[in-house]
Design a protein around this motif. Structure first.
Motif, PDB file in Angstrom:
ATOM      1  N   UNK A  82       0.851  -1.189   0.000  1.00  0.00           N
ATOM      2  CA  UNK A  82       0.000   0.000   0.000  1.00  0.00           C
ATOM      3  C   UNK A  82       0.888   1.240   0.000  1.00  0.00           C
ATOM      4  N   UNK A  83       0.581   2.205  -0.860  1.00  0.00           N
ATOM      5  CA  UNK A  83       1.399   3.419  -0.964  1.00  0.00           C
ATOM      6  C   UNK A  83       0.530   4.560  -1.510  1.00  0.00           C
ATOM      7  N   UNK A  84       0.979   5.813  -1.433  1.00  0.00           N
ATOM      8  CA  UNK A  84       0.224   6.933  -1.991  1.00  0.00           C
ATOM      9  C   UNK A  84       0.084   6.827  -3.509  1.00  0.00           C
ATOM     10  N   UNK A  89       5.926   3.746  -7.318  1.00  0.00           N
ATOM     11  CA  UNK A  89       5.515   2.343  -7.477  1.00  0.00           C
ATOM     12  C   UNK A  89       4.215   2.209  -8.273  1.00  0.00           C
ATOM     13  N   UNK A  90       3.451   3.287  -8.383  1.00  0.00           N
ATOM     14  CA  UNK A  90       2.167   3.224  -9.093  1.00  0.00           C
ATOM     15  C   UNK A  90       2.352   2.920 -10.574  1.00  0.00           C
ATOM     16  N   UNK A  91       3.542   3.109 -11.117  1.00  0.00           N
ATOM     17  CA  UNK A  91       3.791   2.836 -12.538  1.00  0.00           C
ATOM     18  C   UNK A  91       3.908   1.346 -12.825  1.00  0.00           C
ATOM     19  N   UNK A  92       4.087   0.528 -11.801  1.00  0.00           N
ATOM     20  CA  UNK A  92       4.261  -0.917 -11.992  1.00  0.00           C
ATOM     21  C   UNK A  92       2.938  -1.657 -11.814  1.00  0.00           C
ATOM     22  N   UNK A 162      -2.693   0.230  -4.199  1.00  0.00           N
ATOM     23  CA  UNK A 162      -1.837  -0.914  -3.848  1.00  0.00           C
ATOM     24  C   UNK A 162      -1.532  -1.732  -5.103  1.00  0.00           C
ATOM     25  N   UNK A 163      -0.487  -2.567  -4.997  1.00  0.00           N
ATOM     26  CA  UNK A 163      -0.075  -3.465  -6.072  1.00  0.00           C
ATOM     27  C   UNK A 163       0.315  -4.820  -5.459  1.00  0.00           C
TER      28      UNK A 163
END
Length: 269
Positions: A82-84, A89-92, A162-163
């Motif tokens: 979980x991250x903003x 990391x949202x690009x992955x 999240x990813x």
């Protein structure tokens, strides 16, 4: 198994992230006269709740003490980070554990993953008291958090995403209960989570076997078609045979008529 009447209702504990609704609906259909009481408990209190007898059974996260509790594993959850939303990391589409090496990774006290090989990334100064507290710190852009996917959805915020994380340990959900308190109602709920039908269930929800139907009166035997044909052939043969037994009429103009016309031969002198 103990007598069912000891438990006029069934108490089911469940930890955060677990959704027992589908099993509760089946219970209400099969046992409408036995109330099912849901008891939400913190992630770390599932086993203690069962040991104390506060609940008859519980949907908890493994591991539990198998010397005291019986447990049936139900499913394993995907682990996510979980991250903003504006985090890199949202690009992955999927995150590797190595991608978190330079990130502050929170490890709340109610963590359900265990991390036998150690938590990736850099440790925080102190451990948050709960997953909810860790989510607040993530929203403040202080670090990231690794949790089962159901917990990420439970604590969803518009500013977070999240990813899935490859090669991360997974949390496994199980149905657990005290072995010495395996009542008929516990057996009934076991059958429901295992997908048994009403007739195959071992509990009181099983339907009585249907009475055998009375045997139908035997039909009168009908002559076979082959027999009818054979009988007809026999009759035809008898009729034909009757014609053969009688004397045939002499044909007109036959030998008898010719002999009568010639008469007796004359004697030669």
């Amino acid at each position: 198994m103990t007598d069912m009447q000891v438990n006029p209702s069934f108490r089911l504990a469940y930890v955060p992230g677990v959704t027992p609704g589908k099993w509760v609906r089946v219970w209400s259909e099969r046992l409408p006269d036995v109330p099912l009481d849901l008891l939400a408990v913190p992630a770390g209190d599932g086993e203690a709740t069962l040991r104390e007898g506060t609940a008859d059974a519980g949907l908890v996260r493994l591991p539990v003490d198998r010397d005291v509790l019986s447990a049936i594993p139900l499913y394993a959850e995907t682990t996510v980070v979980v991250f903003p939303k504006d985090h890199w990391l949202a690009a992955a589409e999927e995150v590797a554990l190595g991608d978190l090496a330079e990130e502050v990774v929170f490890h709340p006290l109610d963590d359900t993953l265990g991390w036998p090989g150690g938590l990736p990334g850099r440790p925080a100064i102190e451990r948050p008291a709960s997953t909810a507290d860790a989510v607040e710190l993530v929203a403040a852009n202080v670090g990231v958090l690794l949790v089962p996917q159901s917990l990420a959805r439970l604590h969803h915020r518009k500013d977070l995403t999240f990813r899935p994380v490859a090669e991360a340990p997974q949390s496994q959900v199980a149905l657990a209960w005290l072995e010495e308190r395996t009542t008929d109602l516990v057996e009934e709920f076991i059958g429901i989570v295992r997908g048994r039908t009403v007739n195959s269930s071992r509990g009181r929800g099983a339907q009585p076997a249907a009475e055998p139907q009375k045997a139908a009166a035997p039909r009168k035997s009908q002559p076979q078609k082959g027999g009818q044909q054979k009988s007809g052939q026999q009759k035809a043969g008898q009729h034909k045979g009757g014609q053969q037994k009688g004397r045939p009429k002499p044909a007109a103009g036959g030998r008898g008529a010719a002999a009568a016309k010639r008469g007796k031969p004359k004697r030669r002198s």
